[in-house]
Motif scaffolding. Structure first.
Motif, mmCIF file in Angstrom:
data_model
loop_
_atom_site.group_PDB
_atom_site.id
_atom_site.type_symbol
_atom_site.label_atom_id
_atom_site.label_comp_id
_atom_site.label_asym_id
_atom_site.label_seq_id
_atom_site.Cartn_x
_atom_site.Cartn_y
_atom_site.Cartn_z
ATOM 1 N N LEU A 139 -8.049 3.922 -3.811
ATOM 2 C CA LEU A 139 -8.464 4.927 -3.461
ATOM 3 C C LEU A 139 -8.019 5.796 -2.427
ATOM 4 C CD1 LEU A 139 -11.919 2.504 -2.319
ATOM 5 C CD2 LEU A 139 -11.701 4.127 -4.132
ATOM 6 N N GLY A 140 -6.370 5.073 -2.173
ATOM 7 C CA GLY A 140 -5.626 5.770 -0.626
ATOM 8 C C GLY A 140 -5.006 7.144 -1.063
ATOM 9 N N THR A 141 -3.691 7.213 -0.611
ATOM 10 C CA THR A 141 -3.764 8.532 -0.399
ATOM 11 C C THR A 141 -1.918 8.705 -1.159
ATOM 12 O OG1 THR A 141 -2.582 8.007 1.882
ATOM 13 C CG2 THR A 141 -4.535 10.274 1.856
ATOM 14 N N TYR A 192 1.019 -1.208 -0.102
ATOM 15 C CA TYR A 192 -0.128 -0.154 -0.183
ATOM 16 C C TYR A 192 0.941 1.269 0.356
ATOM 17 C CZ TYR A 192 -2.869 3.904 1.526
ATOM 18 O OH TYR A 192 -3.848 5.108 1.680
ATOM 19 N N TRP A 193 1.569 1.491 0.937
ATOM 20 C CA TRP A 193 2.628 2.845 0.920
ATOM 21 C C TRP A 193 3.090 2.562 -0.065
ATOM 22 C CZ3 TRP A 193 4.319 0.717 6.166
ATOM 23 C CH2 TRP A 193 4.073 0.773 6.948
ATOM 24 N N ILE A 253 -9.765 8.951 -1.010
ATOM 25 C CA ILE A 253 -10.840 9.050 -0.592
ATOM 26 C C ILE A 253 -10.626 7.990 0.878
ATOM 27 C CG2 ILE A 253 -13.041 7.676 -0.363
ATOM 28 C CD1 ILE A 253 -12.377 7.939 -4.019
ATOM 29 N N LEU A 254 -10.257 7.587 1.092
ATOM 30 C CA LEU A 254 -8.889 6.937 2.426
ATOM 31 C C LEU A 254 -8.467 7.036 2.559
ATOM 32 C CD1 LEU A 254 -9.164 2.843 1.094
ATOM 33 C CD2 LEU A 254 -11.303 4.092 2.531
ATOM 34 N N ASP A 255 -8.315 8.017 3.853
ATOM 35 C CA ASP A 255 -7.459 8.455 5.030
ATOM 36 C C ASP A 255 -6.166 7.505 5.931
ATOM 37 O OD1 ASP A 255 -8.934 8.111 7.039
ATOM 38 O OD2 ASP A 255 -9.351 10.247 7.536
ATOM 39 N N GLY A 256 -5.519 7.613 6.735
ATOM 40 C CA GLY A 256 -4.409 7.337 7.044
ATOM 41 C C GLY A 256 -5.318 5.811 7.894
ATOM 42 N N SER A 315 -5.516 2.295 7.328
ATOM 43 C CA SER A 315 -5.060 1.125 7.943
ATOM 44 C C SER A 315 -6.267 0.075 7.866
ATOM 45 C CB SER A 315 -4.195 1.551 9.169
ATOM 46 O OG SER A 315 -3.449 2.240 9.145
ATOM 47 N N MET A 316 -7.739 0.804 8.742
ATOM 48 C CA MET A 316 -8.406 -0.633 8.683
ATOM 49 C C MET A 316 -8.945 -1.531 7.832
ATOM 50 S SD MET A 316 -9.381 -0.144 12.168
ATOM 51 C CE MET A 316 -10.861 -1.118 12.679
ATOM 52 N N ALA A 317 -8.715 -0.708 6.469
ATOM 53 C CA ALA A 317 -9.278 -1.435 5.554
ATOM 54 C C ALA A 317 -7.972 -2.682 5.446
ATOM 55 C CB ALA A 317 -9.021 -0.442 4.273
ATOM 56 N N LEU A 318 -7.105 -2.455 5.461
ATOM 57 C CA LEU A 318 -6.112 -3.314 5.367
ATOM 58 C C LEU A 318 -5.734 -4.501 6.094
ATOM 59 C CD1 LEU A 318 -2.925 -0.844 4.498
ATOM 60 C CD2 LEU A 318 -3.769 -2.537 2.909
ATOM 61 N N ILE A 319 -6.044 -4.086 7.406
ATOM 62 C CA ILE A 319 -6.319 -5.067 8.876
ATOM 63 C C ILE A 319 -8.063 -6.156 8.277
ATOM 64 C CG2 ILE A 319 -7.297 -5.609 10.906
ATOM 65 C CD1 ILE A 319 -5.829 -2.605 11.443
ATOM 66 N N ALA A 320 -7.848 -5.736 7.493
ATOM 67 C CA ALA A 320 -9.746 -6.030 7.357
ATOM 68 C C ALA A 320 -9.906 -7.344 6.107
ATOM 69 C CB ALA A 320 -11.213 -5.316 6.828
#
Length: 571
Positions: free
Chosen positions: A512-514, A454-455, A521-524, A528-533
């Motif tokens: 969707l990330g930054t 993601y990063w 659309i997805l902030d930090g 993070s919650m999306a990646l954990i899920a």
């Protein structure tokens, strides 16, 4: 019979052996790569991993990381070391348990079948095969200041001349010849070069600390303090700054597992030891470089616009600006040696990966041919041929490092899921190196891989996911037009569902990330919650759809019988 079940679904090449396969519940015989020679000792394997870590990257990463995040690049290194160590712990268990060549692609074959194995193998090979030509280009670029005629300028981009291409192909040929001579020659040459490389990096760090280091530079309010670009930049530097790209060189111990003398001890030692040793040296170097940037340079241009001397390279340019002429000379010599050695190592690794794909049945069988020294010479020739195609106008080192980072981490992200599955499939299997904590470490390793990808950012990840799609097209053509379909294992697409879920989820979250031109659309916290899920779902599905114990045994037996010299085995 397999555990009382018919062998009707096994390829005819296996059935024709008329061999009774007996499965001992929860335990399988250790696979063997017949013909490969165990000539690399404990220190030799450690040095292979260290040599891959200390390549051309150390000449770029300290400045690149500072440009992205400023002095807090030191924190980025600590994060990268922790994340890569967690991932490599899973491979320490897997490779010590099954010390086979190209393990990163063969372990998924055992636990989840051909589709997962092919997916992992394709993107791994793509990332690894790109490294030798990149290291050749790095060598030539640093040499061009005193060997004219290697490059010409096209719209500000250095492009190899005809003479430069000839030299580049010759260097690729050298990689090929040295590797074909055998791993003993390879290890001897590498050991000498690694001592040189580690010493050079240490000398550079100590020289800067002794002559130019000013701790005030690291926290000066005039240049934004320790974190001038915020915490998001710290994470971005982990992937985009080349830190993970550098540390993933430790993976060479996995690829050469079948060629080390005592794999059950040597592999974990090399994997974890190389990360800790090289990581410590590179952190000291990062601190030294950050504290040695001239204050007037920071005041006039800031961290984002640190100078990069195209003629002699960023670190040599820094040494020159500080008046350390002797250090400039040392760096320019190492700028030839380090990339050459790392290219040599990655050439060996690329050959083992294509060899493993051939053994899995996911690539032509001719890739598994060995010479009398136990080297997969046809795979080496493939690496040479494809590598030479990379000698075209290429993007920046940083962009290439980001692409290879995402590809490699996506591939190694399969290891945690495979480790959890094999613990359920083969609970009684001997594990010389066993990671404690049940599913905790493999889950954290998969989560680490998710964050690293993601990063890297959408602009990098989209290229990798497009390459995955191209790989699936190639897989379809292989299944459609293979001459002997009896050598091709079942695709086992259902068991590979988890990797599609993980890949698709990462693509959407990245989009969707930054990071890297994502939509934002997805902030930090949300990302993070999306990646954990996503990681939780992917890991659970990966355990749910794993193969049965008898299917694991059948996959291992296929690979054994594919080697016609392999002795009868009990599974």
């Amino acid at each position: 019979m397999l555990n009382g079940k018919s062998t009707e679904n096994l390829p005819s090449a296996i059935r024709s052996r008329r061999r009774e396969i007996r499965l001992v519940t929860g335990r399988a015989a250790e696979p063997a790569d017949t013909g490969l020679r165990r000539d690399i000792g404990k220190l030799g394997l450690l040095f292979v991993s260290c040599g891959a870590i200390i390549g051309s990257s150390w000449l770029f990463v300290p400045i690149t990381a500072l440009q992205i995040t400023g002095p807090s690049a030191i924190v980025s290194w600590l994060i990268a070391i922790v994340l890569i160590t967690v991932i490599m712990l899973t491979y320490s268990e897997l490779s010590a348990m099954f010390p086979v060549a190209g393990g990163v692609t063969r372990f998924p074959q055992y636990s989840h079948g051909s589709f997962t194995s092919y997916t992992v193998g394709w993107i791994t090979w793509l990332g690894v095969a790109a490294v030798p030509p990149i290291e050749v280009l790095a060598t030539l670029q640093y040499s061009s200041s005193f060997i004219p005629g290697l490059f010409r300028d096209e719209a500000g981009t250095p492009v190899l001349t005809t003479g430069g291409i000839i030299v580049a192909v010759a260097l690729m040929g050298m990689y090929t010849v040295v590797n074909i001579l055998g791993v003993r020659w390879f290890a001897r040459i590498n050991n000498v070069m690694v001592w040189w490389k580690l010493t050079t990096v240490a000398i550079m760090a100590l020289a800067l600390l002794a002559t130019s280091f000013q701790s005030d530079v690291l926290t000066s309010p005039e240049t934004g303090g320790f974190t001038p670009f915020g915490f998001g930049a710290i994470f971005a530097a982990v992937s985009s700054g080349g830190l993970v790209f550098t540390l993933m060189g430790a993976r060479q111990a996995v690829e050469l597992a079948a060629e080390t003398t005592k794999p059950k001890v040597n592999i974990p030692f090399a994997l974890i030891g190389s990360i800790l040793i090289c990581g410590a040296i590179l952190i000291v170097l990062q601190v030294a470089v950050a504290g040695s940037i001239p204050e007037d340079v920071l005041t006039s241009s800031g961290w984002h616009n640190l100078f990069v001397n195209d003629d002699i390279g960023p670190l040599a340019g820094l040494a020159g600006a500080l008046g350390l002429v002797w250090l400039v000379v040392l760096i320019r010599v190492d700028a030839i040696i380090s990339p050459l050695d790392t290219g040599l190592i990655y050439a060996a690794s690329a050959a083992r990966l294509s060899y493993a794909q051939g053994r899995n049945g996911n690539a032509p069988h001719w890739l598994t041919l060995l010479n009398k020294r136990g080297v997969p010479w046809t795979s080496m020739l493939l690496m040479f041929t494809i590598g030479c195609l990379f000698f075209l106008p290429l993007p920046s080192w940083q962009q290439l490092a980001g692409f290879i980072t995402t590809a490699t981490v996506l591939a190694f992200g399969a290891g945690p899921v495979v480790m959890g599955a094999l613990r359920r499939q083969l609970p009684e299997q001997e594990r010389p190196f066993k990671v404690p904590g049940g599913d905790i470490v493999p889950f954290l390793a998969l989560l680490a891989a998710s964050f690293i990808v993601y990063w890297a950012g959408w602009s990098t990840n989209i290229r990798v996911f497009l390459a995955v799609i191209i790989g699936y097209i190639a897989l379809g053509l292989h299944y459609r037009f293979a001459r002997d379909r009896s050598l091709i294992p079942p695709l086992q697409l259902r068991e590979g569902a988890w990797i599609l879920i993980w890949f698709c989820g990462l693509a959407v979250i990245s989009w969707l990330g930054t990071y890297g031109d994502g939509l934002g659309i997805l902030d930090g916290p949300a990302s993070s919650m999306a990646l954990i899920a996503l990681t939780t779902l992917s890991y659970l599905v990966g355990q749910k759809v794993r193969l049965t114990a008898s299917e694991v045994a059948a996959n291992m037996e296929r690979q054994r019988i594919a080697d016609t010299d392999a002795p009868p085995v009990e599974l």
